[in-house]
Design a protein around this motif. Structure first.
Motif, PDB file in Angstrom:
ATOM      1  N   LEU A   1      -1.959   2.265  -6.783  1.00  9.12           N
ATOM      2  CA  LEU A   1      -1.943   1.208  -5.591  1.00  9.12           C
ATOM      3  C   LEU A   1      -1.686   1.999  -4.298  1.00  9.12           C
ATOM      4  O   LEU A   1      -1.813   1.250  -3.374  1.00  9.12           O
ATOM      5  N   ASN A   2      -1.242   3.157  -4.117  1.00  6.29           N
ATOM      6  CA  ASN A   2      -0.569   3.683  -3.015  1.00  6.29           C
ATOM      7  C   ASN A   2      -1.568   4.782  -2.462  1.00  6.29           C
ATOM      8  O   ASN A   2      -1.325   6.100  -3.178  1.00  6.29           O
ATOM      9  N   PRO A   3      -2.748   4.719  -1.877  1.00  3.03           N
ATOM     10  CA  PRO A   3      -3.432   5.821  -1.399  1.00  3.03           C
ATOM     11  C   PRO A   3      -2.781   6.636  -0.112  1.00  3.03           C
ATOM     12  O   PRO A   3      -1.651   6.386   0.511  1.00  3.03           O
ATOM     13  N   ILE A   4      -3.537   7.632   0.463  1.00  3.18           N
ATOM     14  CA  ILE A   4      -3.035   8.226   1.734  1.00  3.18           C
ATOM     15  C   ILE A   4      -3.312   7.420   2.839  1.00  3.18           C
ATOM     16  O   ILE A   4      -4.504   6.730   2.867  1.00  3.18           O
ATOM     17  N   VAL A   5      -2.511   7.124   3.752  1.00  2.00           N
ATOM     18  CA  VAL A   5      -2.789   6.032   4.803  1.00  2.00           C
ATOM     19  C   VAL A   5      -2.558   6.831   6.261  1.00  2.00           C
ATOM     20  O   VAL A   5      -1.783   7.640   6.368  1.00  2.00           O
ATOM     21  N   LEU A   6      -3.671   6.813   6.925  1.00  2.13           N
ATOM     22  CA  LEU A   6      -3.871   7.443   8.198  1.00  2.13           C
ATOM     23  C   LEU A   6      -3.984   6.571   9.131  1.00  2.13           C
ATOM     24  O   LEU A   6      -4.803   5.700   9.241  1.00  2.13           O
ATOM     25  N   THR A   7      -2.978   6.219  10.148  1.00  7.57           N
ATOM     26  CA  THR A   7      -2.969   5.343  11.286  1.00  7.57           C
ATOM     27  C   THR A   7      -3.225   6.152  12.443  1.00  7.57           C
ATOM     28  O   THR A   7      -3.219   7.563  12.587  1.00  7.57           O
ATOM     29  N   LYS A   8      -3.045   5.472  13.613  1.00  4.20           N
ATOM     30  CA  LYS A   8      -3.296   6.025  14.892  1.00  4.20           C
ATOM     31  C   LYS A   8      -1.930   6.852  15.266  1.00  4.20           C
ATOM     32  O   LYS A   8      -1.934   7.645  16.286  1.00  4.20           O
ATOM     33  N   THR A   9      -0.927   6.666  14.524  1.00  6.77           N
ATOM     34  CA  THR A   9       0.336   7.275  15.001  1.00  6.77           C
ATOM     35  C   THR A   9       1.015   8.049  13.650  1.00  6.77           C
ATOM     36  O   THR A   9       1.645   9.077  14.155  1.00  6.77           O
ATOM     37  N   HIS A  10       0.585   7.969  12.370  1.00  8.10           N
ATOM     38  CA  HIS A  10       1.281   8.402  11.364  1.00  8.10           C
ATOM     39  C   HIS A  10       0.326   8.824  10.279  1.00  8.10           C
ATOM     40  O   HIS A  10      -0.605   8.137   9.887  1.00  8.10           O
ATOM     41  N   LEU A  11       0.950   9.684   9.658  1.00  7.14           N
ATOM     42  CA  LEU A  11       0.389  10.186   8.175  1.00  7.14           C
ATOM     43  C   LEU A  11       1.151   9.474   7.137  1.00  7.14           C
ATOM     44  O   LEU A  11       2.355  10.300   6.874  1.00  7.14           O
ATOM     45  N   TYR A  12       0.845   8.463   6.304  1.00  7.35           N
ATOM     46  CA  TYR A  12       2.038   8.257   5.366  1.00  7.35           C
ATOM     47  C   TYR A  12       1.447   8.732   3.995  1.00  7.35           C
ATOM     48  O   TYR A  12       0.287   8.151   3.527  1.00  7.35           O
ATOM     49  N   LEU A  13       2.405   9.314   3.120  1.00  7.32           N
ATOM     50  CA  LEU A  13       1.895   9.894   1.676  1.00  7.32           C
ATOM     51  C   LEU A  13       3.034   9.174   0.706  1.00  7.32           C
ATOM     52  O   LEU A  13       4.274   9.351   1.272  1.00  7.32           O
ATOM     53  N   GLN A  14       2.611   8.805  -0.046  1.00  2.00           N
ATOM     54  CA  GLN A  14       3.429   8.310  -1.168  1.00  2.00           C
ATOM     55  C   GLN A  14       2.681   8.707  -2.559  1.00  2.00           C
ATOM     56  O   GLN A  14       1.998   8.178  -2.999  1.00  2.00           O
ATOM     57  N   VAL A  15       3.641   9.674  -3.432  1.00  2.00           N
ATOM     58  CA  VAL A  15       3.253  10.006  -4.492  1.00  2.00           C
ATOM     59  C   VAL A  15       4.091   9.328  -5.755  1.00  2.00           C
ATOM     60  O   VAL A  15       5.038   9.648  -6.177  1.00  2.00           O
ATOM     61  N   GLY A  16       3.268   8.228  -6.153  1.00  2.00           N
ATOM     62  CA  GLY A  16       3.676   7.711  -7.184  1.00  2.00           C
ATOM     63  C   GLY A  16       4.978   6.937  -6.863  1.00  2.00           C
ATOM     64  O   GLY A  16       5.204   6.486  -5.813  1.00  2.00           O
ATOM     65  N   LEU A  17       5.823   6.974  -7.840  1.00  2.75           N
ATOM     66  CA  LEU A  17       7.477   6.497  -7.713  1.00  2.75           C
ATOM     67  C   LEU A  17       8.335   7.398  -6.873  1.00  2.75           C
ATOM     68  O   LEU A  17       9.338   7.000  -6.458  1.00  2.75           O
ATOM     69  N   GLY A  18       8.056   8.576  -7.278  1.00  2.49           N
ATOM     70  CA  GLY A  18       8.909   9.803  -7.166  1.00  2.49           C
ATOM     71  C   GLY A  18       9.244  10.326  -5.752  1.00  2.49           C
ATOM     72  O   GLY A  18      10.475  10.683  -5.381  1.00  2.49           O
ATOM     73  N   LYS A  19       8.256  10.509  -4.608  1.00  2.00           N
ATOM     74  CA  LYS A  19       8.565  10.780  -3.452  1.00  2.00           C
ATOM     75  C   LYS A  19       7.537  10.442  -2.483  1.00  2.00           C
ATOM     76  O   LYS A  19       6.316   9.926  -2.918  1.00  2.00           O
TER      77      LYS A  19
END
Length: 351
Positions: A247-265
């Motif tokens: 459910l959590n892909p890599i998200v790129l916005t105009k200000t941030h790069l959001y990374l969520q690798v599973g539950l762990g980090k």
């Protein structure tokens, strides 16, 4: 530094094993009998004070306060109950009441936190809907921080537990994060076998849980049920991990790069902090020193794949792990399912 830490870990492991085994054998070797009742006091000191002090001064002193010795002392008392024959502990029954009082205080704190959570639940949910950040973990962490006047570590622990149970039990009707205005998303699990890997682990865990429970039950019922509870907890974690990855892909916005690798980090990188993004040309396996400064966003797989890109940061940033653990990273390794699309999108934004 890493070599010194590993050396300390090996030393502490050896000393703890030596203390536990010697205390176990002293009550069971015939040539040591009869033993005075005072020997139980020495075992309690070893297990409740000496071992926690060893762990603290060799492994925890630079990162954690002395308050973390309390659960270690409780764990030492639990080991003492398994090692020391019941008759020897009758003279030191007061220790049991001290431990019970400590556990009671801990439970009161837990009930108070649960009470505050339930009391503020409607406002927490409303606040989460207003937060303009992706991923459930980020939203619940910010919402809890604003409603619970507690230590950041406690908030991190609660966030990790809520996230795990949310993804494993309540996220089955949830949809993957969808891009909002000025956002782009990139999956990074579809071209891997990570979900199949976790399903294999769940299958093995279920079989192991049944067999190990009956095996331990013939030896010690308490240990058998503790092992069963830990295996159930592990099962919930793996199910939650599958959902969090999906459910959590890599998200790129105009200000941030959001990374969520599973539950762990997870890691949130402001775009102005990104120095460069380049195809990864390094070794398949990093050295222990190099890996300490890298946020590895490549998912575990049956055969570990090399990262597609390496993102270099201008300055160290703080990556967050489960239960409040953190580390400073200067590079990010990742492998999106659409490498060219991700590279073009990120390169355009950081320029």
């Amino acid at each position: 530094m890493f070599a010194l830490r590993r050396k300390n870990l090996l030393l502490v492991g050896f000393l703890v094993a030596l203390i536990v085994i010697s205390n176990f054998l002293i009550y069971r070797l015939e040539f040591m009998q009869p033993l005075p009742s005072e020997v139980a006091l020495g075992s309690l000191i070893d297990l409740m004070f000496v071992i926690p002090l060893l762990i603290y001064f060799f492994l925890m002193k630079k990162k954690y306060s002395l308050k973390y010795m309390v659960p270690l002392a409780f764990a030492g008392y639990g080991v003492a109950l398994l090692i020391i024959p019941h008759g020897f502990l009758s003279s030191y029954s007061f220790v049991k009441y001290i431990v019970l009082a400590g556990e009671g205080a801990f439970l009161l704190v837990e009930f108070y936190i649960v009470f505050k959570l339930v009391k503020n639940l409607p406002s927490i949910i409303r606040y989460m809907k207003k937060i303009d950040v992706p991923f459930f973990q980020n939203q619940i962490a910010q919402s809890l921080s604003s409603h619970l006047k507690s230590s950041s570590r406690l908030v991190d622990i609660i966030t990790s537990e809520i996230s795990m149970f949310y993804y494993s039990l309540f996220s089955w009707k949830a949809k993957r994060v969808t891009p909002k205005e000025d956002q782009q998303i990139f999956t990074f699990h579809q071209k891997t076998s990570v979900i199949a890997l976790y399903i294999m682990l769940i299958h093995a865990l279920v079989i192991e849980s049944v067999g190990l429970h009956f095996l331990l039950h013939n030896w010690n019922e308490i240990i058998a049920y503790i092992s069963l509870a830990l295996n159930i907890y592990g099962l919930i974690y793996f199910i939650g991990e599958i959902q969090a990855v999906r459910l959590n892909p890599i998200v790129l916005t105009k200000t941030h790069l959001y990374l969520q690798v599973g539950l762990g980090k997870g890691l949130s990188v402001p775009l102005e902090c990104i120095k460069s993004v380049t195809p990864y040309e390094g070794p398949e396996v990093l050295s222990s020193i190099e890996s300490k400064e890298v946020f590895d966003c490549v998912l575990p797989d049956i055969t570990k794949e090399k990262p597609a890109f390496e993102i270099e940061l201008y300055a160290p940033m703080e990556a967050k792990f489960m239960y409040g653990f953190k580390k400073k990273v200067t590079k990010v390794h990742l492998r999106p399912d659409d490498p060219q699309g991700f590279y073009d999108a990120l390169s355009a934004k950081i320029k």
